[in-house]
Scaffold this motif. Structure first.
Motif, short mmCIF file in Angstrom:
data_model
loop_
_atom_site.label_atom_id
_atom_site.label_comp_id
_atom_site.label_asym_id
_atom_site.label_seq_id
_atom_site.Cartn_x
_atom_site.Cartn_y
_atom_site.Cartn_z
N LEU D 98 -8.87 -4.66 -7.65
CA LEU D 98 -7.63 -5.38 -7.90
C LEU D 98 -7.85 -6.89 -7.73
O LEU D 98 -7.38 -7.70 -8.54
N HIS D 103 -7.26 -3.48 -13.64
CA HIS D 103 -6.29 -2.41 -13.40
C HIS D 103 -6.99 -1.32 -12.59
O HIS D 103 -8.22 -1.18 -12.66
N ALA D 124 -2.16 -4.47 -4.44
CA ALA D 124 -1.53 -4.10 -5.72
C ALA D 124 -0.36 -5.03 -6.03
O ALA D 124 -0.15 -5.41 -7.18
N ASP D 125 0.40 -5.39 -4.98
CA ASP D 125 1.52 -6.30 -5.20
C ASP D 125 1.03 -7.65 -5.71
O ASP D 125 1.59 -8.22 -6.65
N ALA D 128 -0.07 -7.24 -9.23
CA ALA D 128 1.03 -7.04 -10.17
C ALA D 128 1.56 -8.38 -10.66
O ALA D 128 1.93 -8.53 -11.83
N GLN D 132 -1.50 -6.98 -13.46
CA GLN D 132 -2.36 -5.80 -13.35
C GLN D 132 -1.54 -4.58 -12.94
O GLN D 132 -0.54 -4.69 -12.24
N ALA D 134 -1.53 -0.76 -11.05
CA ALA D 134 -2.22 0.11 -10.08
C ALA D 134 -1.43 1.41 -9.98
O ALA D 134 -0.22 1.40 -9.75
N SER D 364 3.30 4.49 -8.25
CA SER D 364 2.66 3.24 -7.85
C SER D 364 1.93 3.41 -6.53
O SER D 364 2.08 4.42 -5.85
N PHE D 365 1.16 2.39 -6.15
CA PHE D 365 0.53 2.41 -4.83
C PHE D 365 1.58 2.48 -3.73
O PHE D 365 1.36 3.12 -2.69
#
Lengths: 393, 393, 393, 393
Positions: D98, D103, D124-125, D128, D132, D134, D364-365
C-alpha cells in the motif's frame, strides 16, 4: 396385551389438555401393542371443571372423573398418579401422591424451580424405600431413533464424544399479536423456551451421552415484551382479549456447556425460529463417528461411521423402522413410520415394565432435578453477563 | 368421541394379521379423536384358529370372536364387515356380507381378478340401492399430505397436469433365500408387486389427478424364480422350510400410462429396490406447478409454485402438520408428526361419517374395479411384448 | 500443466454457443490442473459470422478464427477438431475431419440419425487404423461422482444389478410461449427431449452398468404443438418473433428397457417437469446394494450397502470431494465442491491422455452409435403402440 | 472478456499454495466470463523457493516469478499485490504494498492480531486518499446464494431479524495423529478454528445482516494437545515426522453474540465435527421469514416465507442457478451448478470492477479489522470464564 392374570395398575391422571391427551394415548395403547407385566387401567381423570372433565373422560377413555386432584391421592383404588398439569402444580401433587403411597409419572420439566424439584426428589427417595416408582416424562428419549442413538454411543460406536450441538426451534409465537398465554408468565411456567423446550434438549443430550453438564454460559432474550391479554388460554395458543400484559419469560435461550467427561456443546431453545415447527435437533460428534437426529424426521437417524474408508464414508439416513430397532418388533412390518404420540406409548411400556419387574426407571426425579439445575445455571449466567456457572451436583 | 346418543355401528372383522391389526387401530382410535355421527363397536373378530383369534381379540380389543367368517354375515348384531384376508377371499366374503345387508370395508386390492371385482361391484350396486356402503381400503389416500395434494390439484393450483411419475419401491425379498410366502403365489395373491403395491400407486395417481388411466404399456419381471418353501408364512415374511417352489408372480412391474385428460405417466412397483423400505413416491407436474410425496417422509409434501418469480422459486418442504391441514385439527399442536397407522384412523373416520350422514364414500368398489382393470391391462401388455393396452371403462 | 517438452495438440473448434464455451473451459483449464502427456493449444475457433467468431475467440481464449469449418480440416496445423455445432452438422464435419487425419471430439448426441452415426463410425474405424482418436462428448460420465459409481459397480459392490431408474427432468419450455428454437425442430435437432437429454441417461446408464440396452418400449408426447417463431435462437432459449410454427419433436419421452445382462429399467426424459431445472437422476439397485446420483447435487453419491446390519443400514450421502475420489487429488482440499464445467475439464484430460499415451478412449463413436440405436428404437416403439423393439447390436 | 482498449491491471501474487491456486483461477477466469473495465494480467508470482515458484508459475499461468515479495512492491510494472501467505505475513506485505502505491487484495483473516489489523487499516486509509483499493478476501460472500440472501435481507424480505445460527464444521484433524501443521501453531496462524473458519462465519453473518456483532461470550477448547511434528506441511495436511509438539491454538470455538440491531446468535467453528467436510452453515430467522445456507450445497438457498398461508408454507430449496440470480447470467443455462472456485472468479470481478470504476469495495480492511476484533473478544471471553466482552467499534 397383558395376560388375564397380570396384576392391575390403576391410574389416576391430573389434567386433560395437550399432555393429558398424549398420556392417554400411552395408557390406552401400550397394553395392546406390548406384553406388559401389569395391566394398566385408565381409572380416573381429574380436573376442576366437572363438565369439561367428564367430556375429556369420555373422549380419552377414562372410567371415572374427579374435580379435585386430592381425591386421586386419597382413594385406595389408585396405584399411580400421572401429573399433566402446568409446572407450578407439579411439586404439590407429586409429593402428595408419593406420600400417599402412589407411584408417580410427572410431566417435564419436573418443577418450576430447583427448590421445588429438590423437595420432589426427597419425596421420591422416601417413596422408593417403600417400593414406589417416580418418573419424569421426558418422552423424546423413547423414540426408536433416540433410543438407538443412545445405544450406539454407549457401545462406543462414536469413540470419544467431543461435541454436541442441540437446538429446539419453534416459531409458534413469532407473531407479536400471539396472546400472553400461561406459558409466557413466569409464575405459572417458571421460564419460557428454556424450561419448556430447552429442558428437552438438556435431558436428551445428557441421555445420549450418558454424561452430565457441569457448567454453562447463557444468554436469554425476550423479543416481544408486551402481548395481548388472552381471553382463554391453552398452552401456547390462546384467544386474544383486551389490553396487554408483560411477557415475563424468555423467548429464546442460548448457551454453551461443558460435560463432565470433556465434551463441549452449544444449546439453543427458541420460539422465534420462523418456519421451524418442532425442530428438536441434536448432533453428537465423536472421535470415531457422529450421529444426528431431527424431530421433524423422527423415524430417522443420521449416522456417520468415521472408520469407513474415505471413498465411501458419508452420513447415512437410517430409517429406524425395522424390527431390529428399539420398540419396533411390536409394531408394523419394515419401513412403516411411527408418529409423535408413539413416544408416550413407549413411555408407558417402560414405566409399567419397571414397576412390574422392580427394575429401576429413568429418567428419575433426581435426573429431573439435575436438568432443573442446568436450566437454573443458564438463567443465572444470563443474569450475570454470561459468566460461567457451575452446575451443582 | 361420539355422543352417547349416536347410533351404534357394530363391526365384524375377518383376519387378524398385518391388516387386521392396522384396521383395529382405526376402529379403536377414530372415535377418541374425531366427532363421529355413529359409535363404532369392535364387536367380533373372525379367524379359523380358535386360540389365535381369541388371543388377537384380547390384544386388539375386540369383544367377541368367531372361527368362521360366515357367522359375521349371518348374525343380526353385525352392521359392517371389514375384510382383511388375503385377496383370494375378498370376493366371496364381501359379496356374502353385502347380500346379507351389511356395510363392507374391503382391503385393497379389491380382488385377485377383474371377474371377481366385477361381481363385487354388482353386489355393491345392488346393496347401495338398499342403503349399504361398500368401500375399498386404499388407505394412502387418507394421509394429510396426500389429501392436501389432491385438494391443490383439484383447485387448479398446478394448472394443466402433464406428467406423473409414481414408484413404490421396497426391498423385502431381495434375498433369494426369502421363502415362498403366499404373496409370491399367483393363486393366493393374484399378482406380485403389481397387485400388492402397484395397486396403491395406481389408485393414488388417479385420486390425485381426479382422472383415470386409459391405456398402458407394461413390463414385468421375476428375478428370483425359485424360492425355499416356507414352514409358516405371514405376508412377505416367512420361515424357511424344506425344498423350493416356483415364484408365480412378478418381482417388479414397470409401465407407462396415458390418462383420459392428456397426462402421461411412468409407474414402477418393485420388491427389489435394495435399501428402499417403503418408498411410495409420486410426483405430479403441471403447467403451473408440481407436487411430490414420499411415504418415507409421510408428513411432508414437496411443492413447487411455478408462478413464483424465478429468483425465489423452489420446491418447498411443506410440513403437513398444522391445524389448517386435512385431519390435523383433531390431533396435536403444530409440528407434531403422525405415523403410518393414522391413515387407518382417518379411513374409519371417513367411512363412519359417510355411513352416518348418507354421503357417498370413495374409493368405492367401482373404483377398486377400475384399478383392477389397469393392473390387468399391465399384465396383458407385459404378456404381449409391451404392446399398448386400452383400459376398459 | 504439461512439461515444456510435451508434444503439442493443436485444437480447432467449430461452434461457440453453449457447448463451445463449455469445451473452451475444458481446453483452457485441463493443462493447468492435470499433468498431461500433450500440451493442448487453443488454436482456431470456427463460425460463420466473422465478427461473432472474433468476439468469441477473444472471450474464450482461442488464438485464431475461421469462418468456414472446412478450413480447420484442411489446415496442417490442426491436430484435433472439436465439433460443437447442432446435431445436423456433426456427421459432415466429423467425417471430413477424420478423413483429413484429425482426431475428433464430437458433442453428443453423435448424430441426428442412425444412418449418419453409422457413417461416422465407419470413418472413425478407418481413422483408428491410422492412429486417430474419435470420441463423443458424454460429459456426465466424467464427474467424480458418476465415475466413482461406475467403479463401484464394476468392482461388484452392488452384486447383481437388477434395476435402473433414470430420469432427466427439465422445465425449460413449460411455458407455451417459449419460442420454436432449433432444438424443437426435427430437421435440426433430430429429436426433442429424447435426443438432447435422453441420450445422456441412456449413455450414463449403460456406462454405469457396463452393459447395453437390448430392447425398449417407448411413449413420446408433444404437449405444446405450436409455438411462436423465434427471432433469434440459441439452444432452448430464443426471442419470440412473429407467427407460430409446429413443434416437430417430443417434449417428453418415456421408456422401459431391458439390458443384456438381465437388468430392467425405466427411463424418462422431459422438458415439462415444472420446477426441475437440470435433474439428471439415476438409481441402480443390485442384490448387494444401491447407488443413486442427481445432477442437481453433483458432488454427491447416495449409496446403500446391503451387507450392513439392518440396524445401521441406510442410504449414505457420500460427498465425492475427497482426494481419494476420481479426479479430485488435482483440485482442492477435502470438502470443496466442483461445478458443472469441471466435467469438460475432465473430458479433455482423459481425451488428451488417451491420445498422448495411445490408450483407448471411451465413449467411442461406436458407443455413440449404439446410444443412437437405442433412441431410434424408442421412437420406433412409440410410433408402433409401444410394442417392444429390439436394439440392433 | 475485456475490450482491447481496457486499461491493464498488472497483478503480482505472493504465495502459491491452496489460496494461491484459488486466486489464480479468479484472475485467469474472470476476464473470460465477465465484462470488466480493466484487463487483469497475471504478471508475477512470488515465493521463496525458485524452482517451486517457477513450477507454480507454469502451472497456474503467471508470466513471471520472483523469490522475494519485496520485488513486487518495488517494481513499477505491478499495479496490485495479492497476498496469499500465512496470516503472520499479511500485515508486513500489505502495508508495504500500500505504501508503495499498489492496490492490495489480502486473504482472510486480515491479520493474526488486532494490532496488526489496525496498522493495516491505517495504511489502507492513507492509500485510499491516493486512490488505491484494499480488499480482504472473504470469498464466501461472493457465491450467488449468499449474495442473494444478502439482497433479500436488505430488501426486508425477512422482516426484523431476530436470530442467527452459524456453524463452520470440519473434521480434518479429528485423527490425533494428524501432524502439527503451521495452522496449529499460534505464532503462525494466530488462532485455530476460530481465525481460520470462524472468521468466515463472523464475516458472513455480519454481511448477511448488514449489522455488526457488539458483544460475545466464548468458549474455546483444544481436544488434542500434543501432535506429531510434521516433516512437511501445507495447510492442515502434513506428513508426520519425529517427536511431538504442543498444539497452541483452539480445535473448536463456540460463542454467543449480540448484534447492534438487536439480533442474537450462536456461532461454532470446529475442526472436530466428524463427517462434516466443509459445512459452513448459516440460518437467519426474521419476523417475516428465514433463510439458510450450507456450503456443502453451495448452489442452494433454503428460504421460508412467513407471509405464506399456513397450509402451503415451507422451507423451499431455491436452486440459485438461474440467469436472474447474482453473477449467473454470465455463466451457463438454467440449472447448471457452480463450484467452490467460482467464488474467487466473482471476487476478482468485483474487485476489478471497483478499481476500474472508482466505486467502493467491500469487505474493506476496516471490515477485516472489525472481524478481527470480534475474534479477539471471543478469545478474551473464553480466557475469562466466558464473561461477556464488548466488541470495540
Amino acid at each position: 396385551m397383558s395376560e388375564a392374570t397380570a396384576p392391575r395398575l390403576r391410574v389416576g391422571m391430573v389434567g386433560y389438555a395437550f399432555m393429558g391427551a398424549a398420556h392417554s394415548v400411552g395408557w390406552r395403547t401400550a397394553p395392546r401393542v406390548f406384553d406388559l407385566p401389569m395391566d394398566p387401567e385408565m381409572a380416573v381423570i381429574a380436573g376442576r371443571d366437572a363438565d369439561a372433565v367428564a367430556a375429556a373422560a369420555r373422549r380419552l377413555g377414562w372410567a371415572g372423573t374427579a374435580t379435585d386432584w386430592r381425591e386421586l391421592v386419597t382413594r385406595d383404588d389408585i396405584d399411580l398418579v400421572d401429573v399433566c398439569t402446568p409446572g407450578n402444580l407439579h411439586a404439590e401433587i407429586a409429593i402428595a401422591a408419593l406420600e400417599a403411597g402412589k407411584h408417580v409419572l410427572c410431566e417435564k420439566p419436573l418443577a418450576n424451580s430447583v427448590a421445588e424439584a429438590e423437595a420432589m426428589v426427597a419425596a421420591a427417595d422416601a417413596a422408593a424405600a417403600r417400593g414406589q416408582v417416580a418418573m419424569v416424562g421426558f418422552n423424546y428419549r423413547r423414540l426408536p431413533a433416540t433410543t438407538l442413538a443412545r445405544q450406539w454411543i454407549a457401545e462406543g460406536r462414536l469413540g470419544t464424544v467431543r461435541q454436541v450441538r442441540a437446538q429446539y426451534l419453534q416459531d409458534w409465537i413469532v407473531d407479536p399479536q400471539a396472546p400472553l398465554s400461561w406459558r409466557l408468565q413466569r409464575d405459572k411456567a417458571g421460564s419460557g423456551a428454556l424450561g419448556d423446550i430447552g429442558a428437552h434438549i438438556v435431558d436428551l443430550a445428557q441421555y445420549l451421552l450418558g454424561d452430565q453438564i457441569v457448567g454453562v454460559s447463557g444468554l436469554c432474550e425476550t423479543f416481544v415484551k408486551q402481548r395481548p391479554l388472552p381471553e382463554r388460554s391453552s398452552g401456547l395458543s390462546a384467544t386474544g382479549g383486551h389490553g396487554t400484559g408483560e411477557v415475563t419469560v424468555d423467548d429464546a435461550a442460548l448457551f454453551t456447556a461443558r460435560f463432565g467427561g470433556g465434551a463441549i456443546g452449544t444449546f439453543e431453545a427458541t420460539r422465534f425460529a420462523t418456519g421451524r415447527k418442532n425442530a428438536l435437533r441434536i448432533e453428537v460428534n465423536g472421535s470415531d463417528g457422529s450421529v444426528a437426529f431431527d424431530l421433524e424426521a423422527l423415524n430417522e437417524l443420521s449416522y456417520y461411521d468415521g472408520r469407513e474408508p474415505a471413498t465411501s464414508a458419508g452420513f447415512r439416513r437410517v430409517l429406524v423402522t425395522e424390527p431390529e430397532h428399539p420398540y419396533l418388533s411390536a409394531w408394523w412390518p419394515p419401513g412403516h413410520m411411527l408418529g409423535y404420540e408413539h413416544s408416550f406409548v413407549h413411555e408407558v411400556r417402560d414405566l409399567v415394565t419397571a414397576i412390574g419387574t422392580g427394575t429401576p426407571i429413568s429418567p428419575s426425579f433426581a435426573e429431573g432435578l439435575q436438568v432443573q439445575r442446568v436450566l437454573d445455571a443458564v438463567e443465572s449466567s444470563a443474569a450475570n453477563e454470561s459468566s460461567w456457572q457451575k452446575v451443582p451436583s
